[in-house]
Design an enzyme around this catalytic site. Structure first.
Site, mmCIF file in Angstrom:
data_model
loop_
_atom_site.group_PDB
_atom_site.id
_atom_site.type_symbol
_atom_site.label_atom_id
_atom_site.label_comp_id
_atom_site.label_asym_id
_atom_site.label_seq_id
_atom_site.Cartn_x
_atom_site.Cartn_y
_atom_site.Cartn_z
ATOM 1 N N SER A 1 40.077 66.358 -6.065
ATOM 2 C CA SER A 1 39.033 65.335 -6.064
ATOM 3 C C SER A 1 39.631 64.063 -6.657
ATOM 4 O O SER A 1 40.575 64.111 -7.448
ATOM 5 C CB SER A 1 37.821 65.801 -6.869
ATOM 6 O OG SER A 1 38.171 66.000 -8.211
ATOM 7 N N ARG B 1 38.181 61.773 -8.696
ATOM 8 C CA ARG B 1 37.816 61.447 -10.076
ATOM 9 C C ARG B 1 38.379 62.455 -11.072
ATOM 10 O O ARG B 1 39.045 62.088 -12.027
ATOM 11 C CB ARG B 1 36.305 61.376 -10.209
ATOM 12 C CG ARG B 1 35.884 60.973 -11.613
ATOM 13 C CD ARG B 1 34.420 60.762 -11.735
ATOM 14 N NE ARG B 1 34.064 59.554 -10.996
ATOM 15 C CZ ARG B 1 32.838 59.228 -10.663
ATOM 16 N NH1 ARG B 1 31.845 60.013 -10.989
ATOM 17 N NH2 ARG B 1 32.593 58.125 -10.004
ATOM 18 N N GLU C 1 36.329 64.627 7.834
ATOM 19 C CA GLU C 1 36.671 64.645 6.411
ATOM 20 C C GLU C 1 38.027 65.321 6.189
ATOM 21 O O GLU C 1 38.827 64.855 5.375
ATOM 22 C CB GLU C 1 35.592 65.353 5.592
ATOM 23 C CG GLU C 1 34.263 64.624 5.550
ATOM 24 C CD GLU C 1 34.291 63.291 4.818
ATOM 25 O OE1 GLU C 1 35.219 63.053 4.010
ATOM 26 O OE2 GLU C 1 33.379 62.483 5.053
ATOM 27 N N GLU D 1 40.630 62.744 7.171
ATOM 28 C CA GLU D 1 40.703 61.602 6.261
ATOM 29 C C GLU D 1 41.248 61.971 4.888
ATOM 30 O O GLU D 1 41.992 61.206 4.289
ATOM 31 C CB GLU D 1 39.319 60.960 6.104
ATOM 32 C CG GLU D 1 38.848 60.248 7.351
ATOM 33 C CD GLU D 1 37.437 59.681 7.212
ATOM 34 O OE1 GLU D 1 36.808 59.864 6.145
ATOM 35 O OE2 GLU D 1 36.973 59.048 8.170
ATOM 36 N N GLU D 2 40.879 63.153 4.388
ATOM 37 C CA GLU D 2 41.234 63.525 3.023
ATOM 38 C C GLU D 2 42.500 64.364 2.909
ATOM 39 O O GLU D 2 43.118 64.394 1.854
ATOM 40 C CB GLU D 2 40.064 64.280 2.374
ATOM 41 C CG GLU D 2 38.830 63.409 2.246
ATOM 42 C CD GLU D 2 37.639 64.120 1.636
ATOM 43 O OE1 GLU D 2 37.711 65.341 1.377
ATOM 44 O OE2 GLU D 2 36.615 63.442 1.413
ATOM 45 N N ARG E 1 44.916 61.530 -3.255
ATOM 46 C CA ARG E 1 44.710 62.962 -3.475
ATOM 47 C C ARG E 1 46.023 63.730 -3.351
ATOM 48 O O ARG E 1 46.907 63.336 -2.611
ATOM 49 C CB ARG E 1 43.765 63.533 -2.425
ATOM 50 C CG ARG E 1 42.420 62.869 -2.372
ATOM 51 C CD ARG E 1 41.595 63.440 -1.240
ATOM 52 N NE ARG E 1 40.324 62.771 -1.102
ATOM 53 C CZ ARG E 1 39.247 63.028 -1.813
ATOM 54 N NH1 ARG E 1 39.279 63.957 -2.745
ATOM 55 N NH2 ARG E 1 38.119 62.374 -1.619
#
Length: 151
Positions: free
Chosen positions: A29, A31, A55, A58-59, A109
């Site tokens: 993640s 954060r 997703e 993209e991630e 990430r």
């Protein structure tokens, strides 16, 4: 202060390695740096499973077919300034055919393949950990190749 439950979608990117061991692709993640699966909000004009696939790209740079029905759900809390959101994530299995080196969140990430046992050791959300274990066991016990799941 009321509780908002937000629906989200997530991809469980998987592959079999050269030895036939099932692996799952996890990301950190932004954060907290916790190991999670790619997930996000529903997207207008995209079916939920296609939003989950977007997703994953993209991630994590993951590309491949994705199941049209969720294999399960888990909940997590998302902290926003002055409020907390509770999210319910529908999880779709993705058979990763390719991992791209360039993808939108590559600088934000860490992305890594894990065996199922190792993934269970690093995922802190108990419900997600249980879901990964259950779905992985189903995939292995089915005896079917991943591409057969999407035919």
């Amino acid at each position: 202060m009321g509780v908002t439950i937000r629906p989200q979608v997530g991809a469980l990117p998987v592959r079999f390695d050269e030895d036939g061991t099932l692996e799952v692709l996890l990301i950190t993640s932004r954060r907290s740096g916790k190991w999670i699966i790619p997930k996000g909000n529903l997207m207008k004009r995209l079916a939920p499973h296609h939003a989950a696939a977007r997703e994953a790209f993209e991630e994590a740079g993951a590309v491949g077919p994705i199941e049209g029905r969720p294999r399960g759900y888990y909940r997590h809390r998302k902290r926003k300034p002055r409020r907390q959101l509770r999210c319910r994530v529908a999880v779709y299995v993705m058979a990763v055919e390719q991992r791209l080196e360039r993808f939108p969140e590559r600088e934000e990430r860490a992305v890594r393949w894990f065996t199922v046992d190792d993934a269970r050791g690093v995922i802190r959300n108990r419900r997600l950990r249980e879901l990964v274990a259950r779905v992985s066991a189903e995939l292995v016990s089915s005896g079917r190749a991943l591409d057969e799941l999407f035919a």
